[in-house]
Structure formats: structure tokens, C-alpha cells
Design a protein around this motif. Structure first.
Motif, short mmCIF file in Angstrom:
data_model
loop_
_atom_site.label_atom_id
_atom_site.label_comp_id
_atom_site.label_asym_id
_atom_site.label_seq_id
_atom_site.Cartn_x
_atom_site.Cartn_y
_atom_site.Cartn_z
N ALA A 182 -0.79 -4.55 -5.44
CA ALA A 182 -0.63 -3.17 -5.02
C ALA A 182 -1.85 -2.56 -4.34
O ALA A 182 -1.70 -1.72 -3.45
N VAL A 183 -3.04 -2.97 -4.74
CA VAL A 183 -4.22 -2.21 -4.36
C VAL A 183 -4.42 -2.16 -2.83
O VAL A 183 -4.65 -1.10 -2.27
N GLY A 184 -4.27 -3.30 -2.15
CA GLY A 184 -4.45 -3.32 -0.70
C GLY A 184 -3.47 -2.39 0.00
O GLY A 184 -3.85 -1.57 0.85
N SER A 185 -2.22 -2.52 -0.36
CA SER A 185 -1.18 -1.70 0.25
C SER A 185 -1.43 -0.22 0.00
O SER A 185 -1.25 0.63 0.88
N MET A 186 -1.88 0.11 -1.20
CA MET A 186 -2.14 1.52 -1.53
C MET A 186 -3.33 2.07 -0.75
O MET A 186 -3.29 3.20 -0.26
N ILE A 187 -4.40 1.26 -0.66
CA ILE A 187 -5.57 1.72 0.11
C ILE A 187 -5.12 2.01 1.54
O ILE A 187 -5.47 3.04 2.13
N ALA A 188 -4.34 1.10 2.11
CA ALA A 188 -3.86 1.29 3.49
C ALA A 188 -3.05 2.58 3.60
O ALA A 188 -3.19 3.33 4.56
N GLY A 189 -2.23 2.85 2.59
CA GLY A 189 -1.42 4.07 2.61
C GLY A 189 -2.29 5.30 2.52
O GLY A 189 -2.10 6.27 3.27
N LEU A 190 -3.28 5.27 1.64
CA LEU A 190 -4.13 6.44 1.45
C LEU A 190 -5.00 6.71 2.69
O LEU A 190 -5.36 7.84 2.96
N LEU A 191 -5.33 5.66 3.44
CA LEU A 191 -6.17 5.83 4.62
C LEU A 191 -5.36 5.82 5.91
O LEU A 191 -5.92 5.88 7.01
N ASP A 192 -4.05 5.67 5.80
CA ASP A 192 -3.15 5.55 6.95
C ASP A 192 -3.60 4.45 7.92
O ASP A 192 -3.76 4.66 9.12
N LEU A 193 -3.82 3.25 7.37
CA LEU A 193 -4.23 2.11 8.19
C LEU A 193 -3.13 1.05 8.19
O LEU A 193 -2.33 0.98 7.24
N PRO A 194 -3.09 0.21 9.21
CA PRO A 194 -2.14 -0.91 9.17
C PRO A 194 -2.52 -1.88 8.05
O PRO A 194 -3.70 -1.99 7.69
N TYR A 195 -1.53 -2.60 7.54
CA TYR A 195 -1.74 -3.49 6.41
C TYR A 195 -0.92 -4.76 6.59
O TYR A 195 0.26 -4.69 6.92
N VAL A 196 -1.57 -5.88 6.40
CA VAL A 196 -0.82 -7.14 6.41
C VAL A 196 -1.12 -7.86 5.10
O VAL A 196 -2.27 -8.03 4.72
N SER A 197 -0.04 -8.26 4.42
CA SER A 197 -0.20 -8.88 3.09
C SER A 197 -0.11 -10.39 3.18
O SER A 197 0.45 -10.94 4.12
N ALA A 198 -0.64 -11.05 2.17
CA ALA A 198 -0.55 -12.50 2.02
C ALA A 198 -0.95 -13.23 3.30
O ALA A 198 -0.22 -14.07 3.81
N VAL A 199 -2.13 -12.90 3.79
CA VAL A 199 -2.61 -13.51 5.03
C VAL A 199 -3.23 -14.88 4.72
O VAL A 199 -4.10 -15.01 3.86
N ALA A 200 -2.77 -15.91 5.43
CA ALA A 200 -3.23 -17.27 5.18
C ALA A 200 -4.17 -17.76 6.27
O ALA A 200 -4.81 -18.81 6.12
N LYS A 201 -4.24 -17.03 7.39
CA LYS A 201 -5.20 -17.36 8.46
C LYS A 201 -5.59 -16.07 9.15
O LYS A 201 -4.75 -15.22 9.38
N PHE A 202 -6.87 -15.95 9.45
CA PHE A 202 -7.32 -14.68 10.01
C PHE A 202 -8.43 -14.92 11.02
O PHE A 202 -9.40 -15.62 10.75
N ASP A 203 -8.29 -14.33 12.20
CA ASP A 203 -9.32 -14.42 13.22
C ASP A 203 -9.46 -13.12 13.97
O ASP A 203 -8.50 -12.36 14.08
N LEU A 204 -10.66 -12.91 14.51
CA LEU A 204 -10.86 -11.72 15.33
C LEU A 204 -10.62 -12.07 16.78
O LEU A 204 -10.86 -13.20 17.21
N GLN A 205 -10.11 -11.09 17.52
CA GLN A 205 -9.90 -11.29 18.95
C GLN A 205 -10.23 -9.96 19.63
O GLN A 205 -9.40 -9.06 19.65
N GLY A 206 -11.46 -9.84 20.09
CA GLY A 206 -11.90 -8.56 20.65
C GLY A 206 -11.86 -7.49 19.57
O GLY A 206 -12.39 -7.69 18.48
N ASN A 207 -11.19 -6.39 19.87
CA ASN A 207 -11.08 -5.32 18.87
C ASN A 207 -9.88 -5.48 17.97
O ASN A 207 -9.60 -4.63 17.13
#
Ligand SMILES: Cc1cc2nc3c(=O)[nH]c(=O)nc-3n(C[C@H](O)[C@H](O)[C@H](O)COP(=O)(O)OP(=O)(O)OC[C@H]3O[C@@H](n4cnc5c(N)ncnc54)[C@H](O)[C@@H]3O)c2cc1C
Lengths: 320, 247
Positions: free
Chosen positions: B126-151
Motif C-alpha cells: 500500500a505505501v507506494g500507491s498511497m504516497i503517489a496518491g497523496l502527492l498526485d504522482l504517477p505510480y507503477v507497481s511491481a516493477v521488474a526492470k527500470f531505466d532512465l531515458q532523458g526525463n
């Protein structure tokens, strides 16, 4: 104030776990002497009036393709006006449900119980039983807020159809908001049953010696129309994909039948599977800890036992 | 890039789960505490990898809890966090925990907030999803691979029966699962460096505990296993079909 159930869907089909959530929500509404209503954001192939069969009186439908995407931020905003009128909002646990439910709860300042395994007790406050310590125990959680959000663990209540009845469909146009998540591609494993929804799961461990022997697991699973799973080292070593790994740090499942082959039954593995209704263990070591958690066991070599078992299952299926 | 990694302490996975005070409290006797594996192996190590790729990156750690959490914060600092923040509150309710972290996140202006997919004790996811809700940010759960691409970020996350690749506009909240990174063990240099890294203790904001655990239960004990002879698999099939009616 009603009970509102969120209907999750994928590729135009309502998910089975959502039918279970509808059944659960309807039973809860009955207990609270209120109505059970549902909401679907996005588009599906089926008629939504079928929700009536599970005890739902109204379905709010925002038929906008934009809502078919995985974006908890957009979906939560779309859900908010309808959720504002509900006392309890019920989700099935799923990739999307787990992303939306807590967010909605936070925005509504509603208490959340995720992974509920039974209907709430309402005699003394509002108390929901959930599984904790990755399946090693249960906790009864009291929700103290007026509004409540529950996510239901798969296969813990069952899909319950009542008499045929049609739900009233109310089209709504939820205000859409800007999406910050763009889907690039979706890859589904063709022909396999999603692990969390499967009623029968056949699982293999290191005892199978290597990926080339996995036909034993897949053949048995296919003969039983079940899903396939594995222990963690099997996924770590790349024998099988990660999403098949069950246990405390993998997928947690509760099928009607779990068949574990060549798995020792480490405590971290058991945590994810011990809510299975019937557990069968096949292991050549009579001392393997898994036998202590099993209902039925065969002490024997998987390479000899499993082919015979596949034959026996096929024989049964051909006779019935 | 400024990254906030939420870490939680959790009982070691081999801990015996038992309860006390009339089954109302988790019995912590003899329990070894670890960093919740999802937080450590996946979120934190991935954040450290991003910092290795771009040394400008700053990693802050945050946890909610009393001073008994400092040990896991030190270990997380040894793995590569730059600074830790401990919010001195009880993390018994997901909402309260998320509200505290959201407050720290708001002040720190982070590009990325990583949480684990869930903690292995209360399994709330719950905590990630709730933080995203409280800050009105996008949220992706259960991420198995993550990379940055520019911004933006590109993430692969688990969905029923497969996986989805998404492009996310930052800032965002990400919950991590297996696959993100490979477990690391802190090295001597990391451990030495961690000694002088700051753990900042902040007092909590006023927030509600919306839920409370009133009772624990252990699963009913299994009856002992019924063994079937390896040469008689037909009997197993018969039992499953006729007696248990599962096939
Ligand atoms: C923090 C942490 C989290 C973990 N999370 C998980 C998790 O989520 N899920 C998980 O599964 N594990 C998890 N583990 C790992 C777990 O502790 C065990 O190491 C793992 O489950 C063992 O996998 P296994 O049973 O396949 O292999 P092994 O323990 O090697 O067992 C293989 C079994 O196969 C049997 N066998 C060998 N040959 C044959 C044969 N020919 N026929 C029949 N049987 C045979 C052996 O008797 C043995 O019992 C975790 C560990 C840690 C530390």
C-alpha cells in the motif's frame, strides 16, 4: 451508503477475480443492509448487466478507451466521484487493483485492508481478516474510519452466482485527466493460465535438475488444465521466468490444488502456497520438510512418478 | 537526479511467527531484523546502480519507526545511500506511514521515489500507491526492470499472465520487485563510509491511524500427510477426483 465494487478487466474481458469481488461485495452489502453497486472504467466486450447475477443492482460505466490503460493516477481520479458516495469500496487483488485501491484509500482518508480472506465481522466495529507474514499467519484488522477500502485475495471467497437478474447500467462520463504513463508494449504468455487465478497449480523445484526437464511440469499442468509455478532458485537460475516464482518473495497463491514436485518446502516457499486447499508433494527424500505441510505425498523420483501420474490423469480425463 | 528510497525493517524470513498478549502482538523474541528484501535487493540496489551510472545522483533513504531502525538504515547507507531520514513514529498503519513519507518527499523534491512491492510482514502493498496518491504522482507497481531515458523512465512491470512496458514522466513513485537488480552485500569500504553518513531524525506530522490490528491467528495445523505408494499413482488420482473433488 452503498458497497461499491471495482470491476477490473483485461483485453475486453472482465477478470475472474473481479467476479469474485462482485460476489464478495454483494454478500457484504447484504450484511450491512445496503445495496451493492459496481463501477467499470474502460471498455469490455460483455454486457455489464450480467453483474446482476452476482447480486449487483447498478453498474456505473465510463466507456472511455483511455481507461483501458494501466494508470492508477488517472483511474483513481475517474473513480473518485462515484467512490465518494460509497461506504465500502471493494477491489480484487490484481496488478491494477493493488495500484489503485491504496491510492483511493489515501485520497479518501479511508482505512484500507489489503488481501482480505473473509467477509468483515461487523458485530464489534468493522473487522477484516487478512493474511500476513506472507501467508504464515492471519491478522484481524479493525478499520476505524467511516469509509473503508478492501482488496480481496484471489480464491478466498469464490465466485457466487445467484438467481439470474440484470443490473441496471448507468453511463457516466468521468472527467479524464492527463496521463503520465504510456503503454509501450504488453507481453502475455500465450496459452498459460494466470497463476493467481488458477484453480490447479503444478510447481517444480530444483529437484528437476534443469530446464530441459520442465516438460514434466508443463505436461502435467496441461493435462489438469492448471497453471505452472516454480521455486525461487529455479527462477533465479533462469530455468523459468520470474513471474512463475511462488513463495514469500514471489507470487502468493491459494489454488484448490497445489502439486509440488522436487521442492524441499523451505519456510519461504511455504509462505506463498500454504493457503492452497489441497497440497500434494512429490519428493524423493522422505525427510523433505514439505511433507509436513502436505495433504498427500509420494516419496519417489519425479522422473519416474510424474510420467505415470500424467498417464493416470489422462486416463481419468478420457473416461469422464 | 534525486532519489528517495523507502526502506522498512522486517523480520528475517526464517523467523518463527508467533504472538503474545492474547495473540494481539507479534512476538519479537529472538527475531532477527533485516531490511525488507524488496526494499534492499531491488529498490536500493537499483538506485545505487543509477548513481554508479551518473555520480551526480543523490540517494536519500527514509524509514518510519523508532531508534531500533537505525541498524537497518546503517546497512542501507553501507550499500550506497548518501543520507538517511528516520521519521520518529510508529509505522503500524499504512496510511500513517505513507503520509509521513509523503511529507518528507514533498520537502525533498525528489525525481524518483522507490518503495518495495510490499513488506514481507504486513503485506499491504500500500505505501507506494498511497504516497503517489497523496502527492498526485504517477505510480507503477511491481516493477521488474527500470531505466532512465532523458526525463522519463522506462519500466517493465508484472501484470496478470505477463508483463507490460511503460514510459513514465518523472517525478514518479515506483514499487520494486524481483528482477530490478541483483542482491549485493555491503563491502568494507561501504560499511566504513556509512559510519559517518548522517541519519536525520524528524518528528512526525499529525496524521491518523485509520486501522489497527486487533487479533492475530496462526493457520490451523495440518493433519499429517497421507502417503501414497510411488507405484500406485492411480490411487492419488482417484483420491483427488473422488474424495477431494479437485480434478
Ligand atoms: C529472504 C529469502 C526469501 C526467499 N523467498 C523464497 C520464495 O519466495 N520462494 C521460494 O521458493 N524460495 C524462497 N527462498 C529460498 C528458499 O529458502 C529455498 O532455498 C528454496 O525454496 C529451495 O528451492 P527448491 O525446493 O526448489 O530447491 P532445494 O531446496 O534444492 O530442494 C530440491 C528438492 O528436490 C528434491 N529432489 C531432488 N531430486 C529429485 C527427484 N529426482 N525427484 C523428486 N524430488 C527430488 C530434493 O529431495 C529436495 O527436497 C527465499 C530465501 C530467502 C533467504
Amino acid at each position: 451508503m452503498s458497497v461499491l465494487i471495482y470491476i477490473d478487466h483485461s483485453e475486453g474481458n472482465i477478470k475472474k477475480s473481479s467476479l469474485e469481488a462482485l460476489s464478495y461485495g454483494a454478500a457484504l452489502a447484504k450484511k450491512l443492509n445496503t445495496t451493492a453497486e459496481a463501477i467499470l472504467l474502460g471498455t469490455v466486450k460483455e454486457g455489464l448487466d450480467i453483474a446482476g447475477r452476482y447480486g449487483i443492482t447498478k453498474v456505473y460505466h465510463a466507456a472511455d478507451q483511455a481507461y483501458n490503460n494501466y494508470d492508477a493516477q488517472v483511474l483513481t481520479k475517474a473513480l473518485l466521484p462515484t467512490a465518494n458516495n460509497a461506504e465500502v469500496i471493494v477491489f480484487a487483488q490484481s496488478a491494477l487493483g493493488d495500484a489503485i485501491a491504496p491510492r483511493l484509500a489515501a485520497v479518501l482518508n479511508a482505512g484500507l485492508v489489503s488481501g482480505a480472506v473473509a467477509l468483515p465481522e461487523t458485530e464489534n466495529g468493522f473487522v477484516v481478516k487478512k493474511s500476513v507474514f506472507s501467508g504464515k499467519a492471519f491478522a484481524k484488522v479493525k478499520i476505524n474510519s467511516g469509509k473503508k477500502v478492501i482488496t480481496l485475495k484471489a480464491n478466498s471467497f469464490g465466485v457466487k452466482e445467484r438467481e439470474p437478474a440484470n443490473a441496471e447500467i448507468i453511463n457516466i462520463s468521468a472527467a479524464s485527466s492527463e496521463s503520465k504513463i504510456k503503454t509501450i508494449k504488453i507481453e502475455k504468455i500465450e496459452g498459460e493460465i494466470p497463476l493467481t487465478e488458477a484453480e490447479i497449480v503444478v510447481s517444480g523445484g530444483r529437484g528437476l535438475k534443469g530446464p530441459e526437464n520442465w516438460y514434466l511440469i508443463t505436461d502435467l499442468a496441461h493435462s489438469l488444465h492448471g497453471a505452472i509455478a516454480c521455486s525461487r532458485p529455479v527462477a533465479d537460475d533462469g530455468w523459468r521466468p520470474h513471474h512463475e516464482h511462488v513463495g514469500q518473495t514471489g507470487v502468493q497463491i491459494a489454488p484448490n490444488l497445489y502439486i509440488a514436485i522436487g521442492i524441499s518446502g523451505a519456510i519461504q516457499h511455504l509462505g506463498g502456497v500454504n493457503r492452497s486447499k489441497t497440497i500434494v508433494v512429490i519428493n524423493k527424500d522422505a525427510e523433505a520438510p514439505f511433507f509436513k505441510a502436505a495433504d498427500y505425498g509420494i516419496v519417489g523420483d519425479a522422473f519416474e512418478v510424474v510420467p505415470k501420474l500424467i498417464e493416470a490423469v489422462k486416463k481419468l480425463k478420457s473416461e469422464n | 537526479m534525486k532519489i528517495l528510497v523507502a526502506v522498512s525493517k522486517a523480520p528475517d524470513t526464517t523467523s518463527k511467527v508467533s504472538f503474545k498478549d492474547g495473540d494481539t502482538k507479534f512476538n519479537e523474541d529472538g527475531v532477527q531484523w533485516i531490511i525488507n528484501p524488496y526494499d534492499e535487493w531491488y529498490s536500493l540496489v537499483r538506485a545505487v546502480e543509477l548513481k554508479e551510472a551518473d555520480p551526480q545522483t543523490v540517494i536519500h533513504l527514509v524509514t518510519v519507526g523508532d531508534a531500533s531502525n537505525d541498524a537497518i538504515l546503517r546497512k542501507a547507507l553501507a550499500l550506497g545511500g548518501d543520507e538517511a531520514i528516520r521519521i520518529n513514529a510508529d509505522a503500524s498503519d499504512s496510511y500513517n506511514t505513507a503520509a509521513q513519507i509523503a511529507e518528507v518527499a514533498k520537502q525533498g523534491n525528489y525525481d524518483l521515489i522507490f518503495t518495495g512491492k510490499e513488506t514481507i510482514d504486513y503485506n499491504a502493498m500500500a505505501v507506494g500507491s498511497m504516497i503517489a496518491g497523496l502527492l498526485d504522482l504517477p505510480y507503477v507497481s511491481a516493477v521488474a526492470k527500470f531505466d532512465l531515458q532523458g526525463n522519463d523512465a522506462i519500466a517493465i512491470h508484472e501484470i496478470e499472465g505477463g508483463e507490460e512496458t511503460v514510459q513514465i514522466t518523472l517525478p514518479a513513485v515506483i514499487s520494486s520487485t524481483k528482477g530490478m537488480a541483483k542482491q549485493r552485500i555491503p563491502n568494507m569500504r561501504g560499511i566504513m563510509a556509512a559510519r559517518s553518513k548522517p541519519i536525520k531524525v524528524v518528528e512526525p506530522i499529525a496524521s491518523d491511524n485509520l486501522t489497527e490490528i486487533v487479533q492475530y491467528e496462526l493457520p490451523p495445523a495440518k493433519e499429517s500427510v497421507k502417503l501414497i505408494d510411488a507405484n500406485n499413482v492411480e490411487e492419488l488420482v482417484r483420491i483427488l477426483h473422488e474424495d477431494v473433488k479437485v480434478i
